[in-house]
Scaffold this motif. Structure first.
Motif, PDB file in Angstrom:
ATOM      1  N   PHE A  20       0.829  -1.208   0.000  1.00  0.00           N
ATOM      2  CA  PHE A  20       0.000   0.000   0.000  1.00  0.00           C
ATOM      3  C   PHE A  20       0.863   1.257   0.000  1.00  0.00           C
ATOM      4  O   PHE A  20       0.549   2.244  -0.669  1.00  0.00           O
ATOM      5  CB  PHE A  20      -0.934   0.006   1.214  1.00  0.00           C
ATOM      6  CG  PHE A  20      -2.079  -0.954   1.101  1.00  0.00           C
ATOM      7  CD1 PHE A  20      -2.786  -1.085  -0.085  1.00  0.00           C
ATOM      8  CD2 PHE A  20      -2.465  -1.735   2.178  1.00  0.00           C
ATOM      9  CE1 PHE A  20      -3.848  -1.965  -0.193  1.00  0.00           C
ATOM     10  CE2 PHE A  20      -3.521  -2.619   2.076  1.00  0.00           C
ATOM     11  CZ  PHE A  20      -4.220  -2.741   0.880  1.00  0.00           C
ATOM     12  N   GLU A  21       1.961   1.221   0.765  1.00  0.00           N
ATOM     13  CA  GLU A  21       2.863   2.372   0.803  1.00  0.00           C
ATOM     14  C   GLU A  21       3.463   2.660  -0.574  1.00  0.00           C
ATOM     15  O   GLU A  21       3.655   3.815  -0.943  1.00  0.00           O
ATOM     16  CB  GLU A  21       3.992   2.120   1.802  1.00  0.00           C
ATOM     17  CG  GLU A  21       3.577   2.145   3.259  1.00  0.00           C
ATOM     18  CD  GLU A  21       4.752   1.893   4.187  1.00  0.00           C
ATOM     19  OE1 GLU A  21       4.629   2.196   5.377  1.00  0.00           O
ATOM     20  OE2 GLU A  21       5.794   1.384   3.709  1.00  0.00           O
ATOM     21  N   SER A 172       2.231   2.839   9.092  1.00  0.00           N
ATOM     22  CA  SER A 172       2.397   2.795   7.645  1.00  0.00           C
ATOM     23  C   SER A 172       2.387   4.191   7.025  1.00  0.00           C
ATOM     24  O   SER A 172       1.659   5.075   7.482  1.00  0.00           O
ATOM     25  CB  SER A 172       1.278   1.952   7.014  1.00  0.00           C
ATOM     26  OG  SER A 172       1.333   0.626   7.477  1.00  0.00           O
ATOM     27  N   ILE A 174       0.881   5.360   4.551  1.00  0.00           N
ATOM     28  CA  ILE A 174      -0.238   5.185   3.629  1.00  0.00           C
ATOM     29  C   ILE A 174      -1.073   6.464   3.596  1.00  0.00           C
ATOM     30  O   ILE A 174      -1.367   7.058   4.637  1.00  0.00           O
ATOM     31  CB  ILE A 174      -1.127   4.005   4.065  1.00  0.00           C
ATOM     32  CG1 ILE A 174      -0.331   2.701   4.037  1.00  0.00           C
ATOM     33  CG2 ILE A 174      -2.346   3.884   3.163  1.00  0.00           C
ATOM     34  CD1 ILE A 174      -1.112   1.509   4.554  1.00  0.00           C
TER      35      ILE A 174
END
Length: 259
Positions: A20-21, A172, A174
């Motif tokens: 996702f990152e 994260s 994100i």
């Protein structure tokens, strides 16, 4: 119960959030992943080899023993199983909050905990870099709670899985939409909420201590919604530990023993 779940679950969640990152990053990193990631993983492996295969299982084992022997407050009082499970999540998370505040308040504890905070960037691998003594204190508190309160073993294991997943998510890098973040932080810690805690400015560092549920910060006045400089401009980490040499895995493990 195999101890290998303590490696498998972090590895899968690490891969998920790292993906996702890659596709939707929140901030641009200041240090290259090829340097930071191997060192963060080194600290993770060095810590888990000892604690995740030994002491990590102590809390579930204590809960099994207390359940079998009928030790603890919940075994002496009439308490439905579902209430005991909720109590497990709340007690463990509150104990994590109290310990986290203590790690920031007492200098000898901060010397240990700063290993986690000296990362100059904030991504899913930041969740991996906790000093072994940091985890020792946390796991010992869980062990004591499992014995004294008589928490259900299955709830203890479930909390460990869930808190590990939330720990990876909230660290994260994100880009969570603002509207989604606003609703999520009502029930869990989000990356934007926890990133404030990793600010280089101490006033922001000493906020948002919660690990799983955000309610403790609201109750005790340690909640901060956003960094003053904004998420894109805020400085992450510690001002006195920003070079590549400072991020070497061996130096991170020795950091608590140096001024």
């Amino acid at each position: 119960m195999s101890p290998y779940y303590t490696i498998l679950i972090p590895a899968l969640s690490l891969a998920l959030f790292a993906t996702f990152e890659w596709y939707a990053p929140r901030r641009r990193l200041t240090m290259h992943r090829l340097w930071r990631w191997p060192n963060n993983v080194f600290v993770f492996i060095a810590t888990k080899i000892f604690f995740r295969f030994t002491f990590q299982l102590a809390a579930p084992a204590a809960a099994f023993i207390a359940e079998y022997q009928h030790w603890g407050l919940l075994h002496w009082l009439p308490c439905p199983f579902w209430v005991a499970c909720i109590a497990t999540f709340l007690l463990f998370d509150f104990s994590n909050y109290v310990l986290h505040v203590a790690f920031h308040r007492f200098i000898w504890m901060w010397r240990i905990h700063r290993v986690h905070h000296c990362d100059p960037d904030f991504d899913v691998t930041t969740s991996l870099r906790s000093h072994p003594v940091d985890l020792l204190v946390t796991n010992f508190s869980h062990l004591a709670l499992a014995f004294i309160v008589g928490l259900p073993a299955v709830a203890v294991i479930a909390f460990q899985f869930y808190s590990g997943l939330i720990g990876k998510f909230c660290h994260s890098n994100i880009n969570v939409p603002v509207a989604v973040d606003r609703w999520l932080r009502l029930i869990m810690i989000t990356p934007d909420m926890h990133r404030v805690h990793h600010s280089a400015w101490q006033t922001e560092t000493d906020s948002n201590f919660s690990a799983v549920f955000p309610w403790w910060d609201w109750m005790f006045g340690t909640y901060r919604a956003q960094p003053i400089a904004g998420h894109d401009a805020m400085t992450i980490g510690l001002e006195y530990s920003r070079t590549q040499a400072d991020q070497r895995g061996d130096r991170l493990l020795l950091m608590p023993f140096k001024k």
